[in-house]
Design a protein around this motif. Structure first.
Motif, PDB file in Angstrom:
ATOM      1  N   SER A 227       0.837  -1.189   0.000  1.00  0.00           N
ATOM      2  CA  SER A 227       0.000   0.000   0.000  1.00  0.00           C
ATOM      3  C   SER A 227       0.874   1.241   0.000  1.00  0.00           C
ATOM      4  CB  SER A 227      -0.912  -0.009   1.234  1.00  0.00           C
ATOM      5  OG  SER A 227      -0.121  -0.095   2.400  1.00  0.00           O
ATOM      6  N   ASN A 228       0.222   2.387   0.013  1.00  0.00           N
ATOM      7  CA  ASN A 228       0.936   3.654  -0.053  1.00  0.00           C
ATOM      8  C   ASN A 228       1.237   4.206   1.334  1.00  0.00           C
ATOM      9  OD1 ASN A 228       0.961   3.894  -2.915  1.00  0.00           O
ATOM     10  ND2 ASN A 228      -1.183   4.522  -2.855  1.00  0.00           N
ATOM     11  N   LEU A 229       2.410   4.811   1.446  1.00  0.00           N
ATOM     12  CA  LEU A 229       2.767   5.534   2.657  1.00  0.00           C
ATOM     13  C   LEU A 229       2.089   6.902   2.586  1.00  0.00           C
ATOM     14  CD1 LEU A 229       4.536   5.320   5.203  1.00  0.00           C
ATOM     15  CD2 LEU A 229       6.386   6.355   3.900  1.00  0.00           C
ATOM     16  N   LEU A 230       1.306   7.232   3.598  1.00  0.00           N
ATOM     17  CA  LEU A 230       0.471   8.428   3.550  1.00  0.00           C
ATOM     18  C   LEU A 230       1.154   9.636   4.173  1.00  0.00           C
ATOM     19  CD1 LEU A 230      -2.889   6.808   4.656  1.00  0.00           C
ATOM     20  CD2 LEU A 230      -2.313   7.587   2.349  1.00  0.00           C
ATOM     21  N   PRO A 231       0.802  10.842   3.709  1.00  0.00           N
ATOM     22  CA  PRO A 231       1.291  12.049   4.379  1.00  0.00           C
ATOM     23  C   PRO A 231       0.565  12.221   5.705  1.00  0.00           C
ATOM     24  CG  PRO A 231      -0.255  12.642   2.637  1.00  0.00           C
ATOM     25  CD  PRO A 231      -0.053  11.158   2.550  1.00  0.00           C
ATOM     26  N   GLY A 232       1.274  12.116   6.774  1.00  0.00           N
ATOM     27  CA  GLY A 232       0.668  12.220   8.087  1.00  0.00           C
ATOM     28  C   GLY A 232       1.523  11.515   9.114  1.00  0.00           C
ATOM     29  N   TYR A 233       0.992  11.397  10.304  1.00  0.00           N
ATOM     30  CA  TYR A 233       1.751  10.728  11.359  1.00  0.00           C
ATOM     31  C   TYR A 233       0.809  10.234  12.445  1.00  0.00           C
ATOM     32  CZ  TYR A 233       1.290  14.989  14.229  1.00  0.00           C
ATOM     33  OH  TYR A 233       0.812  16.048  14.956  1.00  0.00           O
ATOM     34  N   GLY A 234       1.300   9.274  13.206  1.00  0.00           N
ATOM     35  CA  GLY A 234       0.601   8.835  14.401  1.00  0.00           C
ATOM     36  C   GLY A 234       1.274   9.447  15.614  1.00  0.00           C
ATOM     37  N   TRP A 235       0.503   9.613  16.690  1.00  0.00           N
ATOM     38  CA  TRP A 235       1.086  10.247  17.872  1.00  0.00           C
ATOM     39  C   TRP A 235       0.722   9.488  19.138  1.00  0.00           C
ATOM     40  CZ3 TRP A 235      -3.017  13.004  15.426  1.00  0.00           C
ATOM     41  CH2 TRP A 235      -4.206  13.051  16.160  1.00  0.00           C
ATOM     42  N   ILE A 236       1.579   9.645  20.122  1.00  0.00           N
ATOM     43  CA  ILE A 236       1.345   9.125  21.470  1.00  0.00           C
ATOM     44  C   ILE A 236       1.785  10.212  22.436  1.00  0.00           C
ATOM     45  CG2 ILE A 236       1.885   7.317  23.144  1.00  0.00           C
ATOM     46  CD1 ILE A 236       2.763   5.591  20.665  1.00  0.00           C
ATOM     47  N   PHE A 237       0.828  10.770  23.180  1.00  0.00           N
ATOM     48  CA  PHE A 237       1.122  11.841  24.132  1.00  0.00           C
ATOM     49  C   PHE A 237       0.719  11.359  25.531  1.00  0.00           C
ATOM     50  CE2 PHE A 237       0.161  15.181  20.589  1.00  0.00           C
ATOM     51  CZ  PHE A 237       1.345  14.847  19.961  1.00  0.00           C
ATOM     52  N   PRO A 238       1.688  11.009  26.373  1.00  0.00           N
ATOM     53  CA  PRO A 238       1.372  10.548  27.727  1.00  0.00           C
ATOM     54  C   PRO A 238       0.693  11.640  28.555  1.00  0.00           C
ATOM     55  CG  PRO A 238       3.624   9.999  27.119  1.00  0.00           C
ATOM     56  CD  PRO A 238       3.121  10.959  26.087  1.00  0.00           C
ATOM     57  N   LEU A 239      -0.261  11.229  29.390  1.00  0.00           N
ATOM     58  CA  LEU A 239      -1.060  12.183  30.170  1.00  0.00           C
ATOM     59  C   LEU A 239      -0.872  12.048  31.681  1.00  0.00           C
ATOM     60  CD1 LEU A 239      -4.355  12.040  28.084  1.00  0.00           C
ATOM     61  CD2 LEU A 239      -2.635  13.860  28.085  1.00  0.00           C
ATOM     62  N   GLY A 240      -0.046  11.093  32.117  1.00  0.00           N
ATOM     63  CA  GLY A 240       0.285  11.009  33.526  1.00  0.00           C
ATOM     64  C   GLY A 240      -0.818  10.508  34.436  1.00  0.00           C
ATOM     65  N   GLY A 242      -2.406   7.425  33.921  1.00  0.00           N
ATOM     66  CA  GLY A 242      -2.616   6.041  33.560  1.00  0.00           C
ATOM     67  C   GLY A 242      -2.911   5.841  32.087  1.00  0.00           C
ATOM     68  N   THR A 243      -3.076   6.946  31.344  1.00  0.00           N
ATOM     69  CA  THR A 243      -3.434   6.860  29.932  1.00  0.00           C
ATOM     70  C   THR A 243      -2.524   7.728  29.065  1.00  0.00           C
ATOM     71  OG1 THR A 243      -4.982   8.732  29.897  1.00  0.00           O
ATOM     72  CG2 THR A 243      -5.847   6.613  30.643  1.00  0.00           C
ATOM     73  N   ALA A 244      -2.662   7.535  27.767  1.00  0.00           N
ATOM     74  CA  ALA A 244      -2.031   8.408  26.779  1.00  0.00           C
ATOM     75  C   ALA A 244      -3.075   8.739  25.720  1.00  0.00           C
ATOM     76  CB  ALA A 244      -0.828   7.736  26.128  1.00  0.00           C
ATOM     77  N   ASN A 245      -2.956   9.934  25.141  1.00  0.00           N
ATOM     78  CA  ASN A 245      -3.761  10.296  23.974  1.00  0.00           C
ATOM     79  C   ASN A 245      -3.059   9.687  22.766  1.00  0.00           C
ATOM     80  OD1 ASN A 245      -4.477  11.863  21.552  1.00  0.00           O
ATOM     81  ND2 ASN A 245      -5.685  13.107  22.959  1.00  0.00           N
ATOM     82  N   VAL A 246      -3.767   8.830  22.045  1.00  0.00           N
ATOM     83  CA  VAL A 246      -3.189   8.115  20.906  1.00  0.00           C
ATOM     84  C   VAL A 246      -4.045   8.400  19.682  1.00  0.00           C
ATOM     85  CG1 VAL A 246      -2.457   5.868  20.024  1.00  0.00           C
ATOM     86  CG2 VAL A 246      -2.425   6.309  22.487  1.00  0.00           C
ATOM     87  N   GLY A 247      -3.408   8.797  18.596  1.00  0.00           N
ATOM     88  CA  GLY A 247      -4.180   9.100  17.400  1.00  0.00           C
ATOM     89  C   GLY A 247      -3.321   9.170  16.165  1.00  0.00           C
ATOM     90  N   LEU A 248      -3.957   9.465  15.052  1.00  0.00           N
ATOM     91  CA  LEU A 248      -3.226   9.679  13.810  1.00  0.00           C
ATOM     92  C   LEU A 248      -3.971  10.698  12.962  1.00  0.00           C
ATOM     93  CD1 LEU A 248      -4.696   8.184  11.153  1.00  0.00           C
ATOM     94  CD2 LEU A 248      -3.822   6.147  12.256  1.00  0.00           C
ATOM     95  N   GLY A 249      -3.212  11.324  12.076  1.00  0.00           N
ATOM     96  CA  GLY A 249      -3.804  12.300  11.169  1.00  0.00           C
ATOM     97  C   GLY A 249      -3.178  12.191   9.800  1.00  0.00           C
TER      98      GLY A 249
END
Length: 431
Positions: A227-240, A242-249
């Motif tokens: 498949s194609n590599l898309l323009p964008g990125y995934g992220w992981i932002f720890p929130l302290g 017990g969780t992290a905000n995880v997403g992609l754009g």
């Protein structure tokens, strides 16, 4: 109920709440109308770069760790078989740290900060349309904006009240991506500006207190390798907590949201990546939203009304950040309002208000134009592949790229990378 003020602000997200705070601190009588009730969720990465932290410092909002603000030292980049850490730069213009806090808490605290300065922030008011005075020159064949029509909403956001007129000589539209009020005035979205689509969720992880923001540069539109590599990125932002905000754009340079199943892409990305975070199972919905970028709605001032934040497409095309720029726009809008109040004569007063649009172009126009070029380049899978494979391992390339992507650099002086980026933003047309 009081319905007249010096300024009506539509929306109490970061741009609207910051504008209400700044204006109230300058002695303006401000009514801010927010359609929802706090705390409320927003689709966002919850991560703040040093540029956004500087805006929090300028507005005087305290960010103690014991109240949930999690500092981060920099950005960890993962891609092309590489995993590299880039600390935030030691610059005079910016703090040397970023922050993370869930948007539900962030927006609520900023709204309370506006109230503490004297702004009348009213929750549960849905603004339907602008009021125009046809006796005064306006925009697109209509009169000057002199207020708004709004209705109260219930706890579920349904409009239940009778239409109410709120009047002021200045209206600030900070009503987000929908830009409903701008559209009602005929201010259409520019089709040649980038637009992003982002999805995110919250996942449990034992690394929730880690003080790095992590970005993954390899997002595929199908089975990896076929498949194609898309323009964008995934992220992981720890929130302290017990969780992290995880997403992609993902990013589209042509202004049309890509026809991709972003929720399925995110599940696939998590199935093949970031196993070292030991994420728990996804519970609940993966929420998504469109992201308007690079001043994709203009003009930012029409007689009687300013656009602030997402309503004016004030999002960085390089990284999808919007909070810092919405708050910066609120600062500039207040500067223009102060000049308007001091001016004598209708012509000088109008010139003072119109200076807001010029200030925003001077501040961000060149950088956003570079972002449009960047968006057009990375839409090509071969370019994205070369960037991740060959760019990441090069300290010289990443010295410049890290400043470019985060928009954190010394505008005067600094290293060769600062000087080069400053020169590029000056020569780029501020369209």
């Amino acid at each position: 109920m009081r319905t007249e003020a010096d300024v009506i602000v539509i929306g109490a997200g970061p741009g609207g709440a910051a504008a209400a705070r700044y204006l109230a601190a300058e002695g303006f009588d401000v009514i801010a109308l927010e359609k929802t009730r706090f705390p409320r969720e927003k689709v966002c990465g919850d991560g703040l770069t040093p540029r956004a932290v500087r805006e929090l410092q300028l507005i005087g909002l305290e960010t103690p760790r014991e109240e949930g603000w999690i500092p981060n030292h920099g950005l960890r980049m993962v891609g092309g078989g590489h995993r590299l850490e880039f600390p935030w730069h030691d610059l005079d213009e910016f703090p040397r740290y970023g922050l993370s806090l869930p948007r539900a808490q962030f927006d609520h605290r900023l709204a309370e900060h506006a109230r503490a300065a004297g702004a009348d922030v009213r929750e549960g008011w849905h603004v339907d349309a602008a009021i125009r005075d046809e006796r005064q020159d306006g925009y697109a064949g209509g009169g000057r904006v002199v207020g708004v029509i709004a209705r109260e909403t219930d706890a579920k956001g349904r409009k239940v009240g009778e239409p109410t007129e709120f009047r002021a000589p200045l209206v600030i539209a900070a009503d987000g991506v929908s830009a409903r009020i701008a559209l009602g005035l005929g201010i259409e979205r520019k089709q040649n500006r980038p637009i992003g689509v982002a999805v995110r969720t919250y996942l449990t992880t034992p690394r929730h207190a880690e003080e790095w923001m992590e970005g993954h540069l390899e997002i595929w539109d199908g089975e990896r390798g076929r498949s194609n590599l898309l323009p964008g990125y995934g992220w992981i932002f720890p929130l302290g907590d017990g969780t992290a905000n995880v997403g992609l754009g993902t990013l589209s340079a042509k202004g049309t949201p890509p026809k991709l199943d972003h929720r399925a892409m995110m599940r696939d990305w998590l199935a093949h990546s970031a196993h070292d975070w030991e994420f728990g199972e996804i519970e609940g919905d993966i929420k998504g939203a469109a992201i308007p970028m690079a001043f994709n709605r203009q003009p930012h001032y029409v007689p009687g009304m300013m656009l602030v934040g997402d309503s004016g497409g004030m999002v960085n095309p390089f990284n999808g950040e919007g909070i810092a720029y919405a708050m910066q726009a609120a600062r500039r809008a207040t500067e223009a309002a102060v000049a308007w109040r001091s001016a004598t004569g209708v012509r000088d007063q109008e010139a003072a208000l119109a200076s807001y649009a010029r200030m925003m172009k001077d501040d961000l126009g060149g950088y956003y134009s570079l972002g449009r070029v960047f968006a057009a380049l990375v839409e090509h899978p071969a370019v994205m592949k070369a960037c991740t494979r060959y760019g990441l391992p090069s300290p010289l390339v990443m010295e410049f790229t890290s400043r470019l992507l985060a928009d954190v650099y010394e505008p005067r002086g600094g290293t060769w990378a600062d000087k080069l980026l400053s020169a590029l933003t000056r020569v780029a047309p501020a369209a």
